[in-house]
Write a protein that holds these residues in place. Structure first.
Motif, short mmCIF file in Angstrom:
data_model
loop_
_atom_site.label_atom_id
_atom_site.label_comp_id
_atom_site.label_asym_id
_atom_site.label_seq_id
_atom_site.Cartn_x
_atom_site.Cartn_y
_atom_site.Cartn_z
N VAL A 214 0.87 -1.08 0.20
CA VAL A 214 -0.06 0.00 0.10
C VAL A 214 0.94 1.45 -0.12
CG1 VAL A 214 -1.71 1.25 1.46
CG2 VAL A 214 -1.81 -1.27 1.09
N LEU A 215 2.00 1.18 0.81
CA LEU A 215 2.79 2.20 0.87
C LEU A 215 3.59 2.86 -0.27
CD1 LEU A 215 3.57 4.36 3.22
CD2 LEU A 215 5.47 2.92 3.69
N HIS A 216 3.75 1.73 -0.96
CA HIS A 216 4.74 1.92 -2.38
C HIS A 216 3.98 2.03 -3.57
CE1 HIS A 216 7.98 0.83 0.79
NE2 HIS A 216 8.24 1.94 0.59
N ALA A 217 2.47 1.61 -3.46
CA ALA A 217 1.78 1.80 -4.66
C ALA A 217 2.21 3.14 -5.45
CB ALA A 217 0.34 1.70 -4.20
N THR A 218 2.31 2.92 -6.75
CA THR A 218 2.59 4.10 -7.57
C THR A 218 1.47 4.58 -8.71
OG1 THR A 218 3.47 2.69 -9.19
CG2 THR A 218 5.08 3.61 -7.81
N LEU A 223 -2.70 0.48 -5.98
CA LEU A 223 -3.22 0.71 -4.75
C LEU A 223 -4.46 -0.04 -4.50
CD1 LEU A 223 -2.90 2.39 -1.97
CD2 LEU A 223 -4.55 4.29 -3.07
N GLU A 224 -5.35 -0.07 -5.14
CA GLU A 224 -6.50 -0.88 -5.24
C GLU A 224 -6.14 -2.29 -5.04
OE1 GLU A 224 -9.85 -0.50 -5.00
OE2 GLU A 224 -9.30 1.58 -4.77
N THR A 244 -7.41 6.15 -0.54
CA THR A 244 -7.04 6.83 -1.61
C THR A 244 -5.38 7.22 -1.68
OG1 THR A 244 -7.33 9.08 -0.90
CG2 THR A 244 -9.31 7.72 -1.93
N MET A 245 -4.74 7.57 -2.70
CA MET A 245 -3.60 8.01 -2.61
C MET A 245 -3.18 9.23 -1.69
SD MET A 245 -1.82 5.94 -4.74
CE MET A 245 -0.36 6.81 -5.39
N ASP A 246 -4.31 10.15 -1.48
CA ASP A 246 -4.16 11.10 -0.61
C ASP A 246 -4.05 10.70 0.88
OD1 ASP A 246 -4.25 13.03 -2.50
OD2 ASP A 246 -6.12 13.15 -2.58
N ASN A 247 -4.67 9.73 1.14
CA ASN A 247 -4.99 9.18 2.82
C ASN A 247 -4.26 7.93 2.92
OD1 ASN A 247 -6.83 7.13 1.88
ND2 ASN A 247 -8.55 7.94 2.79
N ARG A 248 -3.66 7.49 2.04
CA ARG A 248 -3.06 6.21 2.34
C ARG A 248 -1.83 6.00 3.23
NH1 ARG A 248 1.00 4.70 -2.22
NH2 ARG A 248 2.27 6.56 -2.32
#
Length: 444
Positions: A214-218, A223-224, A244-248
Motif C-alpha cells: 500500500v505504502l509503495h503503490a505508484t 493501490l486498489e 486513496t493516494m491522498d490518505n494512504r
C-alpha cells in the motif's frame, strides 16, 4: 460492539475510551498534519557520545546500588525459569543490592564467590533467555516487540522483565538493546501519536507485506490491488472505508500503530514500569541518547581488533628478557584472534594434528566474542564498561600450557614457555582446547 480499554492508555486517550474512537482520533490527527512533528524536535536534548553515556551510567550505578549482596541461584539449563523465580519474589525484586550469582545444575555446580564474572555471564544468558524462552517478545525487522500474552499481563511478567533489564544495565551487563524504535519511543516520550513507525515494526509477515505494498503503490490500480489484500482492516474500526493516494499514508501509519503499540500497550506499560527500577527509566527519559541501551541498533560482530584493544597486555619491564617473550606471545594471541575472525584457524594446525568432530564443530562456531566471554563472562562491553579493565596476564611457567580465565578479575592468563612461543600450532591448539573446556562459560 466496540472493544473497551480496561487500562489507562497514558497520554493517548481517556480511560475507557472506545478503541474505534481512539483509532479515529489518530487518523484525524494524521490527516490534519502534513508530516507530523519533526521527530528530531522530540529528541532535541543533549546528544551524548558513547563514552559520555558509559560515564554517566557508571556514576548513576554507583549512586543507586546499595551495600550488600542479593544471592541468586541459576541453572544454565533453565536460565529463564530460575531467574523468573528469583525476580518475582517481592523481597528480592525490591532490593538494590548487587547480585551474587551462583550457577548450579545436574552436570555442574559452582559455589565460588561471585566477584563479577558469574554475574556478567548470567546477564548475557538472561538476555538470550528473555528473547528465546520467556514467550514475551516477538521479532520484527526493526527489533523486538512485546507479544500480547494475557497470562504474562496477569502475572506481571513484563514488569519483571523491565526490572531484569534495569538490573542488567546498572549492574554491569551487556546492554539489553533489542527493542524496536517505536517501543523505545513510547517508553521515552509516552505519546503514541508521535511515534516513529513503519510497516517493518510489525511482526506478522503478511500484514507487513500488505502495508508495504500500500505504502509503495505508484498508481490507483496498484493501490486498489494492495488494499484488496488487507482483509484484516475490516476488523479495525475507525480506518477509512475508502483508501486513496491522498490518505494512504495515514491509513498505513495508523494500521501500524494499531498492530504494534496500541493493541499491546498494556504490555509496554508494564515493561516501562519495570524499567523504573534503579532509576533507569528516569535516566533514559532525561538523556534520550541513552536509548541505545534499549533500542536495537545495527548488530556487528565483535572484531579481532576490538578484542585485542580491550584485552590490554600486562607486560614486564621494557628491555627485559621476560618482556621479549611476552611480546612474542601477544603476537600469537592476536594472530589467533585474526584466524578465528577469518574462519581459517583450522588451516594453522599441523598436518599430523588430529581434530575431532566436536573440535571441528566448535571451530565453525567460534568467534572473537567467545574469547572475550571466556575471559570476562561478557561477549560485549557492558553498558557501564568493564570493572576492572580486562587484561592479559603472563605467567612464566614451563609446565603449563592451557590459557586460564579469571572472569571476576577480567584476566586471561597466558603461560610463557618455549612450547607456547614455538613456531608451530601448539599455542592455537591449546587455546582451542581451553575454550572448549570452558564452553559453558563462552557460549554466546
Amino acid at each position: 460492539m466496540a472493544q473497551l480499554f480496561t487500562y489507562n492508555v497514558a497520554e493517548f486517550v481517556p480511560f475507557y475510551m472506545e478503541e474505534d474512537d481512539a483509532l479515529q482520533e489518530a487518523i484525524q490527527r494524521s490527516l490534519q498534519e502534513d508530516d507530523g512533528p519533526d521527530v528530531d524536535i522530540l529528541r532535541s536534548s543533549e546528544m551524548l557520545t558513547a563514552e559520555e553515556i558509559q560515564g554517566r551510567l557508571a556514576a548513576h550505578s554507583d549512586r543507586v546500588i546499595t551495600p550488600g549482596k542479593r544471592h541468586i541461584n541459576i541453572s544454565r539449563a533453565s536460565v529463564w525459569t530460575t531467574a523468573l523465580q528469583a525476580f518475582k519474589r517481592p523481597s528480592f525484586a525490591e532490593g538494590c543490592d548487587m547480585l551474587s550469582v551462583t550457577f548450579a545444575s545436574d552436570e555442574h555446580a559452582e559455589d565460588a564467590a561471585d566477584l563479577g564474572g558469574p554475574r556478567r555471564e548470567f546477564f548475557r544468558l538472561l538476555v538470550k533467555a528473555i528473547l528465546q524462552d520467556s514467550g514475551a517478545f516477538e521479532g520484527t525487522p526493526n527489533g523486538c516487540m512485546p507479544r500480547l500474552n494475557i497470562l504474562h499481563l496477569q502475572n506481571g511478567v513484563y514488569k519483571i522483565i523491565g526490572r531484569m533489564m534495569s538490573t542488567i544495565i546498572v549492574q554491569g551487563g551487556e546492554p539489553p538493546a533489542f527493542l524496536s524504535p517505536s517501543v523505545v519511543d513510547y517508553i521515552v516520550h509516552g505519546d503514541i501519536l508521535q511515534l516513529r513507525v513503519t510497516p517493518d515494526d510489525i511482526s506478522d509477515f503478511v500484514i507487513r507485506e500488505n502495508l508495504n505494498k500500500v505504502l509503495h503503490a505508484t498508481s490507483h490500480d496498484e493501490l486498489e490491488e494492495a488494499i484488496s489484500s488487507c482483509d484484516w482492516r475490516f476488523q479495525m474500526e475507525g480506518l477509512p472505508a475508502q483508501v486513496t493516494m491522498d490518505n494512504r499514508d495515514a491509513f498505513v501509519r495508523n494500521a501500524v500503530l494499531y498492530h504494534t503499540v496500541l493493541r499491546r500497550q498494556s504490555c509496554i506499560d508494564q515493561l516501562t514500569d519495570g524499567l523504573s527500577h534503579y532509576g533507569v527509566l528516569k535516566l533514559v527519559r532525561e538523556n534520550p541518547s541513552m536509548c541505545v541501551l534499549l533500542q536495537k541498533g545495527q548488530e556487528n560482530d565483535l572484531t579481532a581488533a576490538a578484542v585485542s584493544g580491550i584485552m590490554k597486555p600486562s607486560y614486564s619491564v621494557p628491555g627485559s628478557n621476560r618482556r621479549r617473550l611476552e611480546e612474542l606471545l601477544v603476537v600469537k594471541f592476536r594472530e589467533f584472534l585474526n584466524c578465528v575472525e577469518n574462519k581459517n584457524l583450522r588451516e594453522t594446525f599441523d598436518e599430523g594434528r588430529k581434530i575431532t568432530v566436536e573440535e571441528e564443530d566448535f571451530l565453525g562456531a567460534l568467534s572473537p566474542g567467545h574469547i572475550l566471554a571466556y575471559a570476562t563472562g561478557s561477549s560485549r562491553v557492558p553498558a557501564i564498561g568493564f570493572r576492572p579493565s580486562p587484561k592479559l596476564v603472563f605467567v612464566h611457567d614451563g609446565g603449563k600450557n592451557l590459557p586460564v580465565a579469571h572472569t571476576c578479575a577480567n584476566e586471561l592468563l597466558l603461560f610463557v614457555n618455549t612450547k607456547m612461543i614455538a613456531a608451530n600450532d601448539e599455542f592455537n591448539y591449546h587455546f582451542l582446547t581451553a575454550l572448549m573446556n570452558g564452553a559453558v562459560f563462552s557460549t554466546i
